[in-house]
Design a protein around this motif. Structure first.
Motif, PDB file in Angstrom:
ATOM      1  N   ILE A 175       0.924  -1.232  -0.221  1.00 64.09           N
ATOM      2  CA  ILE A 175       0.018   0.082  -0.025  1.00 64.09           C
ATOM      3  C   ILE A 175       0.698   1.287   0.080  1.00 64.09           C
ATOM      4  CG2 ILE A 175      -1.844   1.120   1.045  1.00 64.09           C
ATOM      5  CD1 ILE A 175      -2.551  -1.577   2.723  1.00 64.09           C
ATOM      6  N   GLU A 191       2.467  -1.531   4.680  1.00 62.84           N
ATOM      7  CA  GLU A 191       2.253  -0.268   4.346  1.00 62.84           C
ATOM      8  C   GLU A 191       3.451   0.406   4.067  1.00 62.84           C
ATOM      9  OE1 GLU A 191      -0.122   1.764   7.546  1.00 62.84           O
ATOM     10  OE2 GLU A 191       0.550   3.838   6.803  1.00 62.84           O
ATOM     11  N   ASN A 192       3.789   0.863   2.993  1.00 59.14           N
ATOM     12  CA  ASN A 192       5.003   1.763   2.545  1.00 59.14           C
ATOM     13  C   ASN A 192       5.089   3.064   3.315  1.00 59.14           C
ATOM     14  OD1 ASN A 192       7.497   1.703   1.113  1.00 59.14           O
ATOM     15  ND2 ASN A 192       6.530   0.500  -0.503  1.00 59.14           N
ATOM     16  N   GLU A 211       4.711  -2.475   8.483  1.00 57.67           N
ATOM     17  CA  GLU A 211       4.770  -1.035   8.440  1.00 57.67           C
ATOM     18  C   GLU A 211       5.885  -0.306   8.286  1.00 57.67           C
ATOM     19  OE1 GLU A 211       2.330   0.992   8.846  1.00 57.67           O
ATOM     20  OE2 GLU A 211       0.633   0.088   9.424  1.00 57.67           O
ATOM     21  N   LYS A 269      -3.577   5.741   4.910  1.00 56.50           N
ATOM     22  CA  LYS A 269      -3.249   4.201   4.828  1.00 56.50           C
ATOM     23  C   LYS A 269      -3.503   3.534   6.047  1.00 56.50           C
ATOM     24  CE  LYS A 269       1.029   4.917   3.456  1.00 56.50           C
ATOM     25  NZ  LYS A 269       0.991   6.520   3.563  1.00 56.50           N
ATOM     26  N   THR A 270      -3.227   4.055   7.060  1.00 57.17           N
ATOM     27  CA  THR A 270      -3.335   3.225   8.459  1.00 57.17           C
ATOM     28  C   THR A 270      -4.881   3.341   8.738  1.00 57.17           C
ATOM     29  OG1 THR A 270      -1.194   4.201   9.006  1.00 57.17           O
ATOM     30  CG2 THR A 270      -2.351   2.883  10.652  1.00 57.17           C
ATOM     31  N   VAL A 285       0.646  -7.488   9.528  1.00 58.50           N
ATOM     32  CA  VAL A 285       1.061  -6.203   8.738  1.00 58.50           C
ATOM     33  C   VAL A 285       2.495  -5.767   9.022  1.00 58.50           C
ATOM     34  CG1 VAL A 285       0.498  -3.867   8.832  1.00 58.50           C
ATOM     35  CG2 VAL A 285      -1.256  -5.349   9.313  1.00 58.50           C
ATOM     36  N   LEU A 320      -6.288   0.465   6.768  1.00 56.66           N
ATOM     37  CA  LEU A 320      -5.993  -0.841   7.286  1.00 56.66           C
ATOM     38  C   LEU A 320      -6.725  -1.184   8.501  1.00 56.66           C
ATOM     39  CD1 LEU A 320      -2.094  -1.361   6.893  1.00 56.66           C
ATOM     40  CD2 LEU A 320      -3.816  -2.678   5.900  1.00 56.66           C
ATOM     41  N   ASP A 340       2.170   3.481  13.948  1.00 52.03           N
ATOM     42  CA  ASP A 340       1.308   3.088  13.272  1.00 52.03           C
ATOM     43  C   ASP A 340       1.061   1.362  13.659  1.00 52.03           C
ATOM     44  OD1 ASP A 340       1.117   5.175  11.805  1.00 52.03           O
ATOM     45  OD2 ASP A 340       1.863   4.590  10.008  1.00 52.03           O
TER      46      ASP A 340
END
Lengths: 248, 113
Positions: A67, A149-150, A96, A75-76, A94, A79, A104
């Motif tokens: 993502i 999560e990029n 992060e 994004k978070t 996940v 999620l 996050d």
């Protein structure tokens, strides 16, 4: 006698042949320098590790998403809402990525989801090797979903394949409808575009169709979902896609 | 600023290849970078000059060839030179053209001693 290295053994083998067979030999050139052809992709190492990750996920039937978005697109929150709505239907893991802090990760862990934080410090993106190392310690189960999560950045992560099955680009309606044109590389490389914060549409000059049209210019095959991660609207269609991908 | 990681990848790849040939030193490194590869060449050169320090490439001359883009429209079956990455076909005006050249990120050759 061999004209390249002076031995008798390879007398019938030309220089190119030796390279092909990996036979050690000296190079003799008038200048003392040798031009060595390499012809290799600079990102080949990252791409190789990404393919290795992809194979690992495939073997374990893990559906992996990468993502990406600007910082603050949600994004978070996206999620968190996804995890809430899945309601333990699938096991979720996940990873992060942020420059600093584990804020996050703390939010994801609060939902009882195993999460690993990568702090890139001065780095602006995650790469395949970071994922390779993280997956070793996170150990996602068979048949699970892994969300990566990029780092919030619409430029650099575009070039780095992590081994994901699908790349998701998130854009919020407050960011400007021409964002896909301003950051085309990222929108071109994504499979899915999540348009977030649609609950704010009545207050701002943004049109979803305009965002979609701009995204289609750089990526005609893009799949769109319009959502509000905080209010939950539009999330049902996205969850249906997850069901579909998990049943394939 | 992903150019620094690209520069580090270049040095890693080049040093590996130079070691294979038992090189004492790399005199020149030749790169091919597509104009539409998403790379700022100034930033890449700046990063490379830092990344080659304390390596076999420390004194290497960096030769960077820019590769100009060629796009292909599958509907019209023609090739054209696009001005930007996401230009529509000049004939049928459709998007989703294929970039056949101009995305290269390639280590072409090394001059080794």
């Amino acid at each position: 006698m061999c004209t390249t290295c002076g031995c008798d053994y390879h007398s019938n083998m030309d220089h190119e042949e030796m390279h092909k067979h990996g036979i050690a030999h000296e190079h003799h050139h008038e200048t003392g320098y040798t031009r060595q052809k390499i012809e290799q992709d600079i990102l080949s190492k990252n791409n190789l590790i990404a393919e290795r990750n992809r194979g690992y996920f495939e073997a374990k039937n893990i559906t992996c998403f990468n993502i990406v978005s600007s910082p603050g697109s949600g994004k978070t929150s996206f999620l968190e809402k996804t995890i809430e709505l899945l309601n333990n239907k699938y096991t979720v893991f996940v990873i992060e990525g942020d420059q600093q802090t584990s804020n996050d990760t703390n939010r994801i862990k609060a939902l009882n989801v195993p999460c690993l934080q990568i702090n890139t410090e001065n780095g602006c993106h995650l790469d395949a090797n970071m994922i390779y190392e993280s997956v070793k310690s996170l150990a996602p189960e068979n048949n699970s979903i892994l969300f990566i999560e990029n780092v919030g950045n619409l430029v650099c992560p575009a070039l780095f394949d992590l081994g994901e099955q699908k790349r998701i680009v998130l854009i919020s309606v407050t960011e400007g409808d021409d964002k896909p044109l301003k950051y085309p590389y990222m929108f071109e490389s994504a499979d899915i575009c999540i348009i977030n914060k649609i609950d704010l549409l009545p207050y701002i000059d943004s049109k979803i169709e305009r965002i979609k049209d701009n995204a289609r210019i750089v990526n005609p095959d893009m799949l769109f979902f319009e959502i509000s991660a905080t209010k939950g609207s539009g999330m049902d269609k996205w969850i249906k896609l997850l069901d579909k991908l998990k049943s394939e | 600023m992903h150019e620094l990681s690209i520069a580090l990848s270049i040095v890693e790849l080049a040093a590996k290849e130079a070691h294979k040939e038992n090189a004492k030193e790399v005199k020149e490194i030749e790169l091919e970078i597509g104009e539409m590869a998403g790379i700022d060449t100034e930033a890449l050169l700046f990063s490379l000059r830092i990344a080659i320090k304390h390596s076999l490439l420390e004194n290497a001359e960096i030769k960077l060839h820019l590769i100009s883009p060629i796009a292909y429209c599958s509907k019209c079956r023609i090739e054209f030179v696009p001005q930007n990455r996401f230009e529509p076909c000049p004939f049928c005006h459709s998007y989703g053209i294929e970039l056949r050249q101009g995305k290269e990120l390639r280590l072409k050759s090394l001059l080794i001693e």
